[in-house]
Design a protein around this motif. Structure first.
Motif, PDB file in Angstrom:
ATOM      1  N   TYR A   1       0.836  -1.206   0.000  1.00  0.00           N
ATOM      2  CA  TYR A   1       0.000   0.000   0.000  1.00  0.00           C
ATOM      3  C   TYR A   1       0.873   1.259   0.000  1.00  0.00           C
ATOM      4  O   TYR A   1       0.658   2.171  -0.784  1.00  0.00           O
ATOM      5  CB  TYR A   1      -0.919   0.039   1.227  1.00  0.00           C
TER       6      TYR A   1
ATOM      7  N   GLN B   1       2.547   2.096  -3.173  1.00  0.00           N
ATOM      8  CA  GLN B   1       1.591   2.567  -4.180  1.00  0.00           C
ATOM      9  C   GLN B   1       1.081   3.969  -3.849  1.00  0.00           C
ATOM     10  O   GLN B   1       0.231   4.508  -4.553  1.00  0.00           O
ATOM     11  CB  GLN B   1       0.403   1.601  -4.285  1.00  0.00           C
TER      12      GLN B   1
ATOM     13  N   GLU C   1      -0.651   4.712  -1.165  1.00  0.00           N
ATOM     14  CA  GLU C   1      -1.935   4.576  -0.477  1.00  0.00           C
ATOM     15  C   GLU C   1      -1.740   4.633   1.034  1.00  0.00           C
ATOM     16  O   GLU C   1      -0.710   4.204   1.557  1.00  0.00           O
ATOM     17  CB  GLU C   1      -2.607   3.252  -0.850  1.00  0.00           C
TER      18      GLU C   1
ATOM     19  N   TRP D   1      -6.568  -3.024  -4.223  1.00  0.00           N
ATOM     20  CA  TRP D   1      -5.643  -2.152  -4.945  1.00  0.00           C
ATOM     21  C   TRP D   1      -4.807  -2.991  -5.891  1.00  0.00           C
ATOM     22  O   TRP D   1      -4.267  -4.021  -5.500  1.00  0.00           O
ATOM     23  CB  TRP D   1      -4.732  -1.408  -3.964  1.00  0.00           C
TER      24      TRP D   1
ATOM     25  N   ALA E   1      -1.614  -2.570  -8.711  1.00  0.00           N
ATOM     26  CA  ALA E   1      -0.560  -1.680  -9.198  1.00  0.00           C
ATOM     27  C   ALA E   1      -0.954  -1.151 -10.582  1.00  0.00           C
ATOM     28  O   ALA E   1      -1.461  -1.911 -11.416  1.00  0.00           O
ATOM     29  CB  ALA E   1       0.769  -2.424  -9.270  1.00  0.00           C
TER      30      ALA E   1
END
Length: 140
Positions: free
Chosen positions: A21, A24, A26, A64, A66
């Motif tokens: 996360y 990314q 997030e 999520w 990528a």
């Protein structure tokens, strides 16, 4: 595309999903009570999803993929596996632009919510006002 593998992460490996996360960009984080699945291609993490027991239901959270793997079926494969293993109805709250994708996986839009689901959605809508409630019911 190389072969996608999906694994359920044991509690001691949840930091791996948290790192994905973060990598990314997030802010999502796994909680100890979450059931977490990680998708990998060639050993590297490319997707994550969590089932979180909340308010007496299972809530699909933190899905999520990528960006370089979007449009390749990674998210579809991941979510299908998660809901197949849930063994119960799975709820999610999503942005309007993703409703059709979730519906393609068998989720149904829900207009009338039980009190606990309505309270959860109201809390999420404080920061994301357009969220829509959906539910996947096995065997439907």
């Amino acid at each position: 595309m190389a072969s996608l593998s999906i694994e359920a992460l044991p509690a001691q490996m949840l930091p791996l999903a948290d790192r994905f996360y973060r990598d990314q960009g997030e802010k999502d984080r796994c909680r100890g009570h979450d059931r977490v699945w990680l998708g990998r291609i060639e050993g590297g993490p490319v997707a994550v999803a969590r089932l979180s027991p909340q308010g007496g239901v299972l809530l699909l959270r933190g899905v999520w993929v990528a960006p370089e793997c979007r449009g390749l079926g990674v998210g579809t494969t991941l979510v299908r596996q998660v809901i197949a293993l849930a063994g119960a109805p799975v709820w999610c709250f999503t942005q309007p632009e993703l409703v059709a994708w979730y519906q393609s996986l068998g989720f149904q839009q829900v207009e009338t919510l039980l009190e606990n689901q309505a309270a959860m959605l109201a809390a999420y809508r404080r920061s994301h006002p357009a969220l829509q409630a959906l539910c996947y019911s096995p065997g439907r």
